[in-house]
Write a protein that holds these residues in place. Sequence first.
Motif, PDB file in Angstrom:
ATOM      1  N   LEU A 107      12.443  -6.066  -5.044  1.00  0.00           N
ATOM      2  CA  LEU A 107      11.040  -4.643  -4.666  1.00  0.00           C
ATOM      3  C   LEU A 107      12.116  -4.301  -3.414  1.00  0.00           C
ATOM      4  O   LEU A 107      12.069  -2.908  -3.509  1.00  0.00           O
ATOM      5  N   MET A 108      13.185  -4.763  -2.546  1.00  0.00           N
ATOM      6  CA  MET A 108      12.576  -4.546  -0.940  1.00  0.00           C
ATOM      7  C   MET A 108      14.943  -3.169  -1.639  1.00  0.00           C
ATOM      8  O   MET A 108      14.571  -2.663  -0.907  1.00  0.00           O
ATOM      9  N   ALA A 109      14.946  -3.758  -2.649  1.00  0.00           N
ATOM     10  CA  ALA A 109      15.979  -3.513  -2.930  1.00  0.00           C
ATOM     11  C   ALA A 109      15.943  -1.887  -3.791  1.00  0.00           C
ATOM     12  O   ALA A 109      16.791  -0.990  -3.475  1.00  0.00           O
ATOM     13  N   GLN A 110      15.100  -2.398  -4.509  1.00  0.00           N
ATOM     14  CA  GLN A 110      14.265  -1.159  -4.767  1.00  0.00           C
ATOM     15  C   GLN A 110      13.768  -0.151  -4.043  1.00  0.00           C
ATOM     16  O   GLN A 110      14.209   1.396  -4.106  1.00  0.00           O
ATOM     17  N   ASP A 111      13.261  -0.309  -3.327  1.00  0.00           N
ATOM     18  CA  ASP A 111      12.509   0.210  -1.752  1.00  0.00           C
ATOM     19  C   ASP A 111      13.352   1.006  -1.046  1.00  0.00           C
ATOM     20  O   ASP A 111      13.264   2.791  -0.782  1.00  0.00           O
ATOM     21  N   GLU A 112      14.820   0.294  -0.731  1.00  0.00           N
ATOM     22  CA  GLU A 112      16.388   1.491  -0.282  1.00  0.00           C
ATOM     23  C   GLU A 112      16.446   2.144  -1.137  1.00  0.00           C
ATOM     24  O   GLU A 112      16.529   3.612  -0.859  1.00  0.00           O
ATOM     25  N   ILE A 143       7.768  10.824   3.130  1.00  0.00           N
ATOM     26  CA  ILE A 143       7.578   9.645   4.561  1.00  0.00           C
ATOM     27  C   ILE A 143       7.551   8.543   4.115  1.00  0.00           C
ATOM     28  O   ILE A 143       7.526   7.936   4.924  1.00  0.00           O
ATOM     29  N   LEU A 144       6.245   7.979   3.125  1.00  0.00           N
ATOM     30  CA  LEU A 144       6.014   6.386   2.236  1.00  0.00           C
ATOM     31  C   LEU A 144       7.470   6.297   2.175  1.00  0.00           C
ATOM     32  O   LEU A 144       7.897   4.667   2.435  1.00  0.00           O
ATOM     33  N   ALA A 145       8.717   6.546   1.677  1.00  0.00           N
ATOM     34  CA  ALA A 145      10.002   6.281   0.957  1.00  0.00           C
ATOM     35  C   ALA A 145      10.746   5.897   1.825  1.00  0.00           C
ATOM     36  O   ALA A 145      11.441   4.616   2.744  1.00  0.00           O
ATOM     37  N   ALA A 178       1.133  -0.944  -0.132  1.00  0.00           N
ATOM     38  CA  ALA A 178      -0.110  -0.290   0.200  1.00  0.00           C
ATOM     39  C   ALA A 178       0.912   1.399   0.263  1.00  0.00           C
ATOM     40  O   ALA A 178       0.624   1.838  -0.539  1.00  0.00           O
ATOM     41  N   PHE A 179       1.853   1.419   0.809  1.00  0.00           N
ATOM     42  CA  PHE A 179       2.575   2.081   1.236  1.00  0.00           C
ATOM     43  C   PHE A 179       3.528   2.845  -0.749  1.00  0.00           C
ATOM     44  O   PHE A 179       3.601   3.571  -0.860  1.00  0.00           O
ATOM     45  N   GLY A 180       3.812   1.865  -1.399  1.00  0.00           N
ATOM     46  CA  GLY A 180       4.559   1.234  -2.213  1.00  0.00           C
ATOM     47  C   GLY A 180       3.566   2.168  -3.984  1.00  0.00           C
ATOM     48  O   GLY A 180       3.995   2.751  -4.096  1.00  0.00           O
TER      49      GLY A 180
END
Length: 368
Positions: free
Chosen positions: A331-336, A211-213, A195-197
């Motif tokens: 996906l997790m790497a992209q979030d970082e 905030i979300l990032a 949802a955040f993404g």
Amino acid sequence: MPTHELYAVPGGDPHWQVPANGAARFSWEYDDGRDRLLALYQKGKDKQWDGQKRIDWDLEVDPCDPLGTPDEVSPLYGTAHWAKLTDKDKGELRQNYAAWQFSQFLHGEQGAMVCAARIVESVPDMDAKFYSATQTMDEARHAEIYARFLHEKVGMLYPINDNLQSLLGDTLRDSRWDMPYLGMQVLIEGLALAAFGLIRDTTDKPLPKQILAYVMQDEARHVAFGRMALRDYYRQLGDAELREREEFVIEGCYLMRDRLRGVEVLENFGIPRAEAEEYSEQSEFLAMFRKLLFSRIVPCVKDIGLWGKRLQQAYVDMGVLELGDSNLELLMAQDEEIADHLDAERFAAEERARMAEVTGAIEAGAEG
């Protein structure tokens, strides 16, 4: 202003008590630990940050359009109700939906904080206790940030959704030490991440994007923690014990799918509940939104070893089985990377502003 004065609908009792079950487990082995988990613990320490300083709270937010939401995402869009709304009504509707979404994020983060503290208490391994202690701090920071955004920028909150509260209660009441991992780290955190993404990647408003990032950068570690701990543990369980946990996942996924409607918002606008549910169910955007929200949960459930026939059939019924092949690591790497990129952009802008100020001072001095 007290929070309860900002609730769009009555919030009920300001406190909720969940009986604590299970044992507090101590370990006197301090030197042994899994290298991957200890590395994650070190990363958790290194990545601590201050929400008061890292986020630019001076950025303006229009309460009637906090997220830059297009009209088409509203379940009322194209209905007879929509045709009757004035521009003011539409602004209030956008405000209410943003307040509802971020309120559920806020309540979920408080739940995550309590669950992380419960894991510190109940998990038998010291390396997991160490990491969970850092996560407890992360979740406190997230709750602080969402509360501030809602109080200062949106000006409105909603009570916790019944289905989210039900899943959170089931997670906390279970005496087995792995259930806070499964309920919170895999289901609730996985849903929140997706949802955040979705909002982070679609909003054109800089403050909620920040905030979300930044929250997602933390959450990527939390989901990795849950995967590591549960994957190791579930390899040791028999078929009956695995099936019990799969039943919990199935029930939790149906609960969360059904909570993602925002029916409370439409009810607050005077639309009868049955009609509000029908609008939400028929909304093409919300159908896509609900499906994408499982993009983090399904591959994680598969990865930790809960992939029996009944669970797979439940995901077929929800139309999300194919998400099991998603690349969680990517996906997790992209979030970082997204959070780091936002930091770099902001620091570069601040550096340019300082250089311009210095240049201006030098020029003024030369002229003088």
